[in-house]
Design an enzyme around this catalytic site. Structure first.
Site, PDB file in Angstrom:
ATOM      1  N   ASP A 211       0.829  -1.203   0.000  1.00 41.38           N
ATOM      2  CA  ASP A 211       0.000   0.000   0.000  1.00 41.38           C
ATOM      3  C   ASP A 211       0.868   1.259   0.000  1.00 41.38           C
ATOM      4  O   ASP A 211       1.885   1.319   0.696  1.00 41.38           O
ATOM      5  CB  ASP A 211      -0.876  -0.011   1.264  1.00 41.38           C
ATOM      6  CG  ASP A 211      -1.862   1.140   1.283  1.00 41.38           C
ATOM      7  OD1 ASP A 211      -2.742   1.157   0.420  1.00 41.38           O
ATOM      8  OD2 ASP A 211      -1.728   2.032   2.144  1.00 41.38           O
ATOM      9  N   GLU A 261       1.661  -0.456  -4.981  1.00 39.81           N
ATOM     10  CA  GLU A 261       0.756   0.642  -5.319  1.00 39.81           C
ATOM     11  C   GLU A 261       1.635   1.876  -5.514  1.00 39.81           C
ATOM     12  O   GLU A 261       1.972   2.568  -4.560  1.00 39.81           O
ATOM     13  CB  GLU A 261      -0.282   0.875  -4.215  1.00 39.81           C
ATOM     14  CG  GLU A 261      -1.353   1.854  -4.687  1.00 39.81           C
ATOM     15  CD  GLU A 261      -2.089   2.589  -3.573  1.00 39.81           C
ATOM     16  OE1 GLU A 261      -3.132   3.198  -3.869  1.00 39.81           O
ATOM     17  OE2 GLU A 261      -1.623   2.592  -2.425  1.00 39.81           O
TER      18      GLU A 261
HETATM   19  C1  GLC Z   1      -4.145   3.278  -0.650  1.00 40.47           C
HETATM   20  C2  GLC Z   1      -5.417   2.476  -0.548  1.00 40.47           C
HETATM   21  C3  GLC Z   1      -6.511   3.375  -0.080  1.00 40.47           C
HETATM   22  C4  GLC Z   1      -6.133   3.937   1.272  1.00 40.47           C
HETATM   23  C5  GLC Z   1      -4.767   4.616   1.244  1.00 40.47           C
HETATM   24  C6  GLC Z   1      -4.243   4.846   2.622  1.00 40.47           C
HETATM   25  O1  GLC Z   1      -4.225   4.260  -1.607  1.00 40.47           O
HETATM   26  O2  GLC Z   1      -5.695   1.862  -1.782  1.00 40.47           O
HETATM   27  O3  GLC Z   1      -7.744   2.711  -0.018  1.00 40.47           O
HETATM   28  O4  GLC Z   1      -7.084   4.878   1.676  1.00 40.47           O
HETATM   29  O5  GLC Z   1      -3.807   3.806   0.596  1.00 40.47           O
HETATM   30  O6  GLC Z   1      -3.829   3.634   3.196  1.00 40.47           O
END
Ligand code: GLC
Length: 533
Positions: A211, A261
């Site tokens: 994440d 991500e």
């Molecule tokens: C990422 C997740 C999202 C979350 C953010 C903070 O972007 O996909 O859902 O709010 O991280 O953890």
């Protein structure tokens, strides 16, 4: 161009990976919240869909202030979802069906209920416990100004990223105040996360989604963004690569795979995370954000393949996830791209048009070289739901001052059985987010019986996808507005985004089409076809 791979290419280079948002997938115990029992009961559905792996959004103990991205214990399952023993069973049962498991690790921040943060609050300013986070005195003569000018990572949020404490310290949180950022310059933070990775790999998971992967490292001086924009004080800092090289050695011990991500506009900076000793893959947000336009899509595909080629990593293709407006809704809007900053209430959409395009986009993405992600409900063609204001839970809504509808509209509990209460999501309680009127029409059981449904299209496409494999892509000559390319010798994909119907290139067999052809065998607007030459 992607390299041609030998037959034994690793599974993740061409996998179809299904994203499970546990809270909204299926409710096994009928309390209104999805759970692991619900997932276990629906494994046959996922096997029939033909996916290679499941990515579970965070299922750990969490106060759910940000849908579980606020983790209080990375080694335990939230009691609302089940137990660790049940997660182990689920991982094993899925594997028996040929489906691997990917867990979601959240390294940038923890929940404010995490024992480390509670200890840091209790220990007070200057304590070693506070060194695991970013605590600083406030600025200004009275210390009543935040320590720096960093903006929130919830796009559109006007709220500060620092929260003051009565003892004079402020703490940093790039997201909500309930998600304090960890200090990745501290060796204990690194050690702890490598232990967490091992913990889950030991339990049989095949991969980890990381994440907010480009946000962990911070400028040690926490310099104002206005004073030191380059390198950015907290996005894509070079120190991150050392962290991920170290993670890679852990993953390699288990043959585990990472998907990061990584939201970065610069393809060259993005590809650095995919060097052979770092992450295996990262989400392709450029493709996800791309409008429904032939030229833009072709450019996005070319850029993607060109940026991945030098590092030898496979591309990923994503149309939506738990943060993004549902595909059929987005493709039916005047602006078919995705931009967090542009989200508003009441954007008009033409769902019939959006669905036609989403069907074509499914065939496009499943024909491209690399791994494809499918977000739960995408295979049912679910639209973005309007959530009544008093039921919105996503913090993005409140933190935008109420202008951003937030992300709950793509997180609505799934419809499974058209004739059952709550469309078969769960038997007793009202689902945690309301299902809109007409939701039952999208139910999986109804679609399974309809050869023209979105579900039938996904099942058929995923079954045929091995034909396309992890090899090179070659563009074919095509009229303006038409995308046409060949993949493995003899199969091709044609997508018509032009106004007029398009002639199909020569072929011996129409493998699959996202909609009916013209009476004269031409491909209508917003339709895709897979052909064998
Ligand atoms: C990422 C997740 C999202 C979350 C953010 C903070 O972007 O996909 O859902 O709010 O991280 O953890």
């Amino acid at each position: 161009m992607a390299q041609s791979r030998p037959a034994a290419a690793p599974w993740w280079r061409s996998a179809v990976i299904y994203q499970v948002y546990v809270r909204s997938f299926a409710d096994g115990d009928g309390d209104g919240t999805g759970d692991l029992a619900g997932v276990r009961a629906r494994l046959p559905y996922l096997a029939e869909l033909g996916v290679d792996a499941l990515w579970f959004t965070p299922w750990y103990v969490s106060p759910l202030k940000d849908g579980g991205y606020d983790v209080a214990d990375y080694r335990a399952i939230d009691p609302a979802f089940g137990t660790l023993a049940e997660a182990e069973k689920l991982i094993a049962e899925a594997r028996e069906l040929g489906i691997r498991t990917i867990v979601d690790v959240v390294p940038n921040h923890v929940s404010d209920q995490h024992p480390w943060f509670r200890a840091a609050l209790a220990a007070g300013p200057g304590s070693p416990e506070r060194e695991l986070f970013h605590f600083r005195p406030g600025r200004g003569p009275d210390g009543d100004l935040p320590p720096n000018d960093w903006p929130s990572q919830f796009v559109g949020s006007t709220e500060p990223v620092w929260t003051p404490l009565p003892d004079g310290d402020w703490y940093l949180h790039l997201f909500t105040p309930e998600q304090p950022d960890l200090n990745w310059a501290h060796p204990a933070v690194r050690q702890e996360h490598e232990d967490i990775l091992r913990f889950w790999f030991e339990r049989g998971v095949a991969g980890v989604r990381i994440d907010s992967a480009a946000l962990l490292a911070k400028d040690p001086a926490l310099t104002d963004l206005a004073d030191a924009p380059d390198p950015h004080p907290f996005v894509d800092r070079d120190e991150l690569h050392d962290i991920y090289r170290s993670w890679r050695t852990v993953a390699d011990d288990y043959d585990g795979v990472f998907v990061g991500e990584v939201w970065l506009p610069d393809p060259e900076r993005f590809a650095r995370y995919l060097r052979p000793d770092e992450l295996h893959t990262a989400f392709n947000f450029a493709f996800l954000s791309c409008p429904w336009d032939a030229g833009r899509l072709r450019a996005s595909i070319d850029t993607t393949l060109a940026e991945h080629a030098p590092v030898g990593a496979p591309a990923t293709w994503v149309l939506c996830n738990h943060d993004i407006t549902r595909t059929v809704t987005r493709y039916g809007c005047a602006d078919t791209g995705f931009d967090f900053a542009a989200k508003t209430f009441g954007t008009p959409t033409d769902l019939a048009l959006g669905t036609r395009r989403a069907r074509a986009a499914a065939l496009l993405s499943l024909a491209l070289p690399g791994a494809v992600y499918v977000y739960q409900g995408e295979e049912l063609g679910l639209p973005e739901a309007d959530i009544p204001l008093d039921r919105i839970q996503d913090p993005m809504h409140a933190r935008s001052g109420g202008t951003d509808p937030g992300r709950d509209g793509c997180r609505v509990p799934l419809p499974w059985e058209a004739g059952a209460p709550h469309a078969g999501f769960g038997a007793q309680e009202e689902p945690w987010l309301p299902q809109p009127a007409g939701w039952a029409a999208y139910a999986a059981d109804r679609q399974a019986a309809d050869p023209g449904s979105m579900l039938a299209l996904y099942r058929r496409a995923i079954a045929l996808r091995p034909e396309f494999g992890d090899g090179p892509l070659t563009w074919l000559p095509a009229p303006e507005g038409v995308l046409a390319f060949t993949r493995a010798p003899g199969v091709s994909c044609v997508v018509n985004l032009a106004d007029a119907p398009a002639d199909l290139p020569g072929h011996t067999e129409l493998l699959l089409a996202s909609g009916p052809l013209d009476p004269d065998g031409r491909l209508p607007k917003d339709t895709a076809a897979w052909l064998r030459a």
